[in-house]
Scaffold this motif. Structure first.
Motif, short mmCIF file in Angstrom:
data_model
loop_
_atom_site.label_atom_id
_atom_site.label_comp_id
_atom_site.label_asym_id
_atom_site.label_seq_id
_atom_site.Cartn_x
_atom_site.Cartn_y
_atom_site.Cartn_z
N ASP A 51 39.13 37.87 62.40
CA ASP A 51 39.94 38.98 61.87
C ASP A 51 41.23 38.49 61.23
OD1 ASP A 51 38.09 40.82 62.77
OD2 ASP A 51 39.05 41.04 64.73
N THR A 52 41.51 37.19 61.30
CA THR A 52 42.73 36.66 60.71
C THR A 52 42.73 36.87 59.20
OG1 THR A 52 42.90 34.99 62.44
CG2 THR A 52 44.14 34.60 60.41
N THR A 53 43.86 37.32 58.67
CA THR A 53 43.98 37.55 57.23
C THR A 53 45.06 36.64 56.65
OG1 THR A 53 45.62 39.31 57.52
CG2 THR A 53 43.28 39.95 57.49
N LEU A 54 44.97 36.44 55.32
CA LEU A 54 45.95 35.69 54.57
C LEU A 54 46.34 36.48 53.34
CD1 LEU A 54 44.50 32.03 54.41
CD2 LEU A 54 46.14 32.94 56.05
N PHE A 55 47.55 36.20 52.84
CA PHE A 55 47.91 36.66 51.50
C PHE A 55 48.87 35.66 50.89
CE2 PHE A 55 51.38 38.55 53.95
CZ PHE A 55 52.49 38.34 53.14
N SER A 56 48.92 35.66 49.55
CA SER A 56 49.77 34.76 48.82
C SER A 56 50.93 35.53 48.21
CB SER A 56 48.98 34.07 47.70
OG SER A 56 49.83 33.28 46.90
N SER A 57 52.08 34.86 48.12
CA SER A 57 53.27 35.52 47.59
C SER A 57 53.20 35.66 46.07
CB SER A 57 54.52 34.74 47.97
OG SER A 57 54.49 33.43 47.40
N ALA A 58 52.40 34.85 45.41
CA ALA A 58 52.29 34.90 43.94
C ALA A 58 50.91 34.39 43.57
CB ALA A 58 53.38 34.05 43.30
N GLY B 289 51.57 28.77 40.48
CA GLY B 289 52.74 27.96 40.78
C GLY B 289 52.89 27.70 42.26
N SER B 290 54.15 27.55 42.69
CA SER B 290 54.43 27.33 44.10
C SER B 290 54.44 28.67 44.81
CB SER B 290 55.79 26.64 44.27
OG SER B 290 56.07 26.42 45.63
N VAL B 291 53.67 28.80 45.88
CA VAL B 291 53.49 30.09 46.55
C VAL B 291 53.70 29.91 48.04
CG1 VAL B 291 51.85 30.85 44.79
CG2 VAL B 291 51.01 29.74 46.87
N THR B 292 53.88 31.05 48.73
CA THR B 292 53.93 31.08 50.19
C THR B 292 52.69 31.78 50.70
OG1 THR B 292 56.36 31.13 50.23
CG2 THR B 292 55.20 31.88 52.21
N PHE C 27 42.16 28.38 44.48
CA PHE C 27 42.52 27.58 45.65
C PHE C 27 43.91 26.98 45.48
CE2 PHE C 27 40.86 24.39 42.85
CZ PHE C 27 41.41 23.16 43.22
N VAL C 28 44.52 26.70 46.63
CA VAL C 28 45.86 26.14 46.67
C VAL C 28 45.84 24.92 47.60
CG1 VAL C 28 46.98 28.36 46.24
CG2 VAL C 28 46.60 27.61 48.61
N LYS C 29 46.87 24.08 47.42
CA LYS C 29 47.03 22.92 48.28
C LYS C 29 48.34 23.07 49.05
CE LYS C 29 46.92 17.86 48.19
NZ LYS C 29 46.74 16.66 47.30
N ILE C 30 48.27 22.97 50.37
CA ILE C 30 49.44 23.15 51.21
C ILE C 30 50.42 22.00 50.98
CG2 ILE C 30 50.28 23.31 53.59
CD1 ILE C 30 47.55 24.52 54.33
N THR C 31 51.68 22.36 50.70
CA THR C 31 52.71 21.36 50.43
C THR C 31 53.79 21.31 51.49
OG1 THR C 31 53.89 22.96 49.06
CG2 THR C 31 52.35 21.47 47.94
N GLY C 32 53.88 22.35 52.33
CA GLY C 32 54.92 22.37 53.35
C GLY C 32 54.56 23.29 54.49
N PHE C 33 54.99 22.90 55.69
CA PHE C 33 54.71 23.70 56.90
C PHE C 33 56.00 24.39 57.33
CE2 PHE C 33 54.95 23.82 61.59
CZ PHE C 33 53.89 24.69 61.86
N THR C 34 55.92 25.72 57.48
CA THR C 34 57.07 26.50 57.94
C THR C 34 56.88 26.93 59.39
OG1 THR C 34 57.43 27.31 55.69
CG2 THR C 34 58.53 28.50 57.49
N SER C 35 55.73 27.50 59.67
CA SER C 35 55.41 27.94 61.03
C SER C 35 53.90 28.05 61.14
CB SER C 35 56.06 29.29 61.32
OG SER C 35 55.44 30.32 60.56
N ALA C 36 53.44 28.43 62.32
CA ALA C 36 51.99 28.55 62.54
C ALA C 36 51.39 29.66 61.70
CB ALA C 36 51.70 28.80 64.02
N THR C 37 52.24 30.54 61.15
CA THR C 37 51.73 31.64 60.32
C THR C 37 52.19 31.55 58.87
OG1 THR C 37 53.61 33.04 60.95
CG2 THR C 37 51.59 33.21 62.29
N VAL D 227 52.96 28.78 55.44
CA VAL D 227 53.06 27.49 54.76
C VAL D 227 53.37 27.73 53.30
CG1 VAL D 227 51.44 26.26 56.29
CG2 VAL D 227 50.56 27.48 54.27
N THR D 228 53.91 26.72 52.65
CA THR D 228 54.06 26.75 51.20
C THR D 228 52.91 25.98 50.58
OG1 THR D 228 55.51 24.83 51.29
CG2 THR D 228 56.56 26.99 51.24
N ALA D 229 52.55 26.35 49.35
CA ALA D 229 51.39 25.74 48.73
C ALA D 229 51.54 25.76 47.22
CB ALA D 229 50.11 26.46 49.14
#
Length: 977
Positions: A305-312, A315-318, A405-415, A417-419
């Motif tokens: 049931d885990t969901t994801l969404f992208s900020s944009a 380019g660089s997204v969260t 698809f995106v590639k993770i570039t930074g870890f912020t928290s368990a929920t 990341v930046t990509a």
């Protein structure tokens, strides 16, 4: 009493196990030997000396390395030296350097300063010097360069005190850096070159400046090298910057790397590192980079049931998750978003009005109207796959094909990341962008994070396969066909392939090896992957995996030898031959060690295949021996031989503890390299001199007792002893026999503990084509002049020609081939060692290398210098001559032996290694000042054998000369009574 003549016609079965010495019924018994040491069996039957090894270089800083082959073609092949965080390269028998620069001078100073115009070096560059005349102490060695620059600071005026900063003025000055890591320079207003730190006087001014303007340098220091006592530089020499690539692999990692090559690119896999590729860009340039996959591979799509969404959408997204999903180790991992375009978007329609930013689907693709206003579509739908194109009055911009698809570039928290958006064209689907557009339709990358990285890589049918991640240890990931760095999922025949082996237990994939099928070698079983029957290729919908055998494979990379796969079983002591069997229509495994399990006992750690000029599999044993297997299955020639490489890795020692309780009569017995012994005996505690020249007294302390043992042993002409380090006494032989080792045995192993001299240790091997023979390279650990080093060396050709002067039977050796001389230099890698010598085809007394040189007793023009070694062939027990059954267990006597030699000079023959007679090869017709020519024919000897149950024959060569044995004829009596 039966009298009989017998002949051993071949040794194709090699050395066999002591467990088989009773199996006289085996056909192999008559083709085998008890000992085949430093000898190679020919498939045709004879045995010849292992050729010597030629010195190519030293590992960086003496560290442990792994050797891997890189073959673009037979003419363009390299051996790669993988060390801790670096790769170096060997080609044409030496270390690879950039273009060399001529040396015009080297100072006798501390540090040494080299002049080489326009050398182009930077601080810390590693360089290799060779061919210097005069100051030969620097030849064939690696140094760290520290450039020294001539400085121009413009105009100055006035007189300055040392340390003062120069400002302004009308006069000019030149100078040199005090240090290349600082802008401080010693300057003077007169021309000249000055040593770092020198106090300058005279001229119109003297000063120290902090100016940093610099011109091209022609000089550099050899960091840490004091050349004050070296021979004066005379002329010549070249300097070359060593080609080196930086890596992140540790010294442990390098032995776990698997690899596969395509043209100029070597693909690398390791369980703890991203898949990488080493690319050759020119003959002397290489680059290493992590593979930036075009897309994929991925795990199965999320079913939680885990969901994801992208900020944009570009380019660089969260990326935000609804539950804990990410960790810091996910940086570099991919995320693939998918939408069902049939649900999310209406189909494009003709003659329909569309407004700006409207989205439509056409086929498998989504497009966005970008021109302003509303217009009606024509009859032609958008079909382009990138950018924008105008169809009639509407401009459609390509968005995606149902995924992004995106590639993770930074870890912020368990929920969170930046990509970075990674699709080559388009944007992320609108249905996954923004907090109101969460989706469960995502897939995480199969590599990285909690999944780890693949440990296996291989090519098959124009695809590059990876396998064996921590998270999916028995899953294979195949690339898009003919697009090795693209794992885009799909169902087309050329789309990427992912497949998990279904089996009754976890089979961790260790290796992928292309053959008729892709062989998948795991910890427990061997599988094949194919497209099924016939020549049907593998595709996403056509994958057939079969379990073939259940041996399990070790970490050592298997090889293809002929039409067979050779692997070291997971226990590391058995070698298996895996070949296709027509009767079973599958793979069949044969144990190649069944006749010689003693040779591989303890384990094998490396393997390579040499197919020219003879078919030989080479292995590295855990104890550092080089192991060979002559492997010519077509001619039924499979025979083992073991090899001890010349030189030593440790010296004999005696360590004293609890000196006061060393009993009178305690002995230290030294067995020298020639097999003879010398015994030293403890006398009563006290400070007086021992009563015997072979005695020593415990006294005062462990250290003083060690000093007394040192005095006693060092007084003996057979030994040279270093001053004890605390309570440890280190002993060497003064004149060791080539190939032998010194051992010591204590009668009190508690208070006088000992270690034996140890042979050189082979740690890694590789092979590349070189002319008519494959060149086998080795990394060999030795102790040289008190330091542990690793020599990189390669075996010389088995066939050396018809001139004995060209025979090379020395290890870590070099050759002088020029005008006759008595002075041989550039032997710095053998400093302090006793070396054997072949001069113009004749043996020469051993010499000790001092300051990188030796002085010959006679002038010679072709000289080979290196570590000597012994080559031995020992027959099995004689089975012949009995009148009432077998000869085993009966008294026998060999009274005559004839040995048939080929291209041989020098040999010893006898009933055991301690009873050998030297065979004469020089006769009265030969000039005494010329080398003995190569001999072909029979040598007969009246055998000095007594009466025993074994009746063996030993033939040995301990000189740096060739020896090939074709047959052994024995004349013997067997006593039946």
């Amino acid at each position: 009493m039966a009298r009989v003549s017998t002949i051993i016609t071949n040794f194709r079965a090699g050395e066999i196990s002591p467990k088989l010495e009773g199996r006289i019924d085996l056909q192999k018994y008559n083709e085998a030997a008890q000992t085949v040491n430093n000898m190679i069996g020919f498939p045709s039957g004879g045995v010849t000396r292992r050729p010597g090894s030629f010195f190519a270089g030293r590992s960086k800083d003496g560290g442990k390395v792994r050797l891997i082959n890189f073959e673009f073609s037979d003419e363009q092949a390299y051996v790669l030296e993988f060390g801790a965080t670096y790769i170096r390269f060997y080609k044409d028998g030496g270390i690879l350097t950039e273009a060399t620069t001529n040396i015009t001078g080297i100072t006798k100073a501390n540090p040494a300063v080299v002049t080489a115009n326009s050398h182009g070096l930077s601080d810390g560059d590693r360089v290799f010097i060779k061919s210097v005349a005069g100051m030969t102490e620097v030849n064939n060695l690696e140094f760290t360069a520290v450039p020294r620059f001539d400085i121009g600071i413009g105009s100055i005026s006035g007189t300055y005190t040392a340390g003062e900063t120069i400002t302004g003025g009308t006069s000019s000055a030149t100078g040199v850096y005090i240090s290349n890591t600082s802008s401080n320079m010693i300057l003077k207003t007169v021309s000249g070159t000055f040593q770092s730190g020198e106090t300058l006087t005279g001229g119109t001014s003297s000063a120290t400046s902090t100016s940093s303007s610099a011109a091209t340098s022609s000089r550099f220091e050899l960091s840490g090298i004091n050349s004050s006592a070296f021979t004066t530089y005379a002329s010549g020499g070249t300097i070359g910057k060593i080609v080196e690539v930086t890596t992140t692999y540790s010294v442990t990692d390098i032995f776990e790397i698997t690899h596969a090559q395509s043209a100029d690119v070597l693909f690398l896999a390791h369980k703890s590192h991203e898949p990488a590729k080493l690319t050759r860009t020119t003959a002397t340039s290489f680059t290493l980079a992590d593979i930036d996959f075009t897309d994929g591979p991925y795990l199965d799509e999320n079913i939680t049931d885990t969901t994801l969404f992208s900020s944009a959408n570009t380019g660089s997204v969260t990326i935000t998750a609804s539950a804990d999903l990410f960790s810091a180790s996910d940086v570099g991992r991919l995320i693939r978003f998918r939408e069902v375009i049939e649900v999310e978007h209406d189909a494009w329609a003709a003659s329909t009005s569309y407004a700006q930013n409207d989205l439509v689907r056409q086929g498998d693709n989504v497009y966005k109207k970008t021109n302003s206003g509303s217009q009606s579509s024509g009859t032609s739908p958008p079909v382009h796959l990138s950018g924008s194109e105008t169809y009639g009055s509407i401009t459609w911009e390509f968005q995606h094909s149902g995924s992004g698809f995106v590639k993770i570039t930074g870890f912020t928290s368990a929920t969170e990341v930046t990509a970075l958006f990674k699709n080559e064209d388009g944007v992320l689907p609108a249905s996954v962008v923004g907090s109101s557009n969460t989706t469960t339709k995502f897939s995480l990358g199969a590599f990285g994070g909690d999944q780890g990285f693949p440990k296996a890589v291989g090519f098959y049918e124009q695809r590059l396969y990876f396998a064996g991640t921590t998270g999916q240890p028995q899953t294979i990931f195949g690339s898009v066909s003919a697009d090795f760095e693209n794992h885009t999922p799909g169902t087309l025949d050329d789309s990427a392939v992912n497949f998990t082996i279904a089996s009754d237990k976890v089979n961790v994939i260790r290796h992928l090896l292309p053959a008729r099928f892709l062989q998948i070698l795991t910890t427990s079983s061997e599988f094949t992957l194919s497209g099924g029957t016939g020549s049907t290729p593998v595709s996403p919908t056509n994958v057939n995996v079969l379990r073939e055998t259940t041996f399990g494979c070790s970490e050592v990379r298997p090889v293809r030898a002929g039409n067979s796969t050779i692997l070291i079983q997971k226990g590391q002591e058995k070698v298996k031959e895996i070949t296709f069997n027509l009767d079973t229509d599958g793979l069949l495994g044969i144990d190649l060690t069944i006749l010689a399990e003693h040779i591989t006992k303890g384990g094998l750690t490396d393997m390579v295949w040499q197919q020219e000029p003879e078919l030989i599999l080479w292995f590295v044993h855990t104890d550092g021996r080089l192991i060979g297997l002559t492997y010519d299955r077509a001619n039924n020639a499979v025979g083992w031989h073991d090899h001890t490489i010349g030189g030593t890795s440790a010296h004999a020692t005696v360590t004293v503890s609890d000196f006061a309780n060393i009993a009178v009569g305690t002995t230290l017995t030294f067995t020298k390299s020639d097999g003879t012994t010398v015994t030293f005996t403890s006398e009563a505690v006290g400070s007086s001199a021992p009563s015997s020249s072979l005695g020593f007294r415990p006294n005062t302390s462990n250290d003083v007792t060690a000093d007394n043992i040192f005095t006693a042993i060092n007084s003996h002409s057979d030994f040279t002893v270093e001053n004890p380090a605390a309570a440890v006494v280190t002993i060497k032989e003064t004149s060791p026999t080539a190939g032998g080792l010194l051992s010591v045995k204590s009668s009190d192993t508690t208070r006088l503990t000992t270690t034996n001299q140890a042979a050189a240790i082979v740690e890694s091997i590789s092979a590349i084509p070189s002319g008519s023979e494959d060149q086998v390279y080795m990394s060999v650990k030795r102790e040289i002049n008190g330091s542990t080093v690793r020599h990189i060396e390669f075996l010389k050709p088995i066939e050396f020609g018809e001139d004995v002067a060209d025979a090379f039977f020395l290890d870590s050796g070099l050759t002088y081939d020029s005008t006759a001389t008595t002075s041989i230099t550039s032997l710095n890698h053998l400093e302090g060692e006793i070396v054997s010598i072949l001069a113009d085809g004749s043996t020469h007394p051993d010499k000790t290398v001092t300051n990188g040189a030796i002085t010959l007793d006679r002038s010679s023009s072709k000289v080979h210098i290196g570590f000597g070694y012994r080559s031995t062939i020992e027959t099995l027990r004689l089975e012949a001559g009995a009148e009432d059954g077998v000869a085993q267990g009966k008294i026998k006597r060999i009274h005559g032996v004839t040995a048939r030699f080929f291209n041989t000079v020098g040999a010893e023959l006898g009933p055991s290694v301690t009873e050998l007679d030297r065979l004469p090869f020089r006769d009265s017709s030969m000039a005494m000042d010329e080398a003995v020519p190569l001999f072909n024919g029979d040598k007969e000897i009246s055998f000095p054998s007594g009466y025993d149950n074994d009746a063996k024959v030993v033939i040995r060569q301990s000189q740096p000369l060739p020896m090939t044995v074709l047959a052994i004829m024995r004349r013997s009596n067997t006593f039946d009574a």
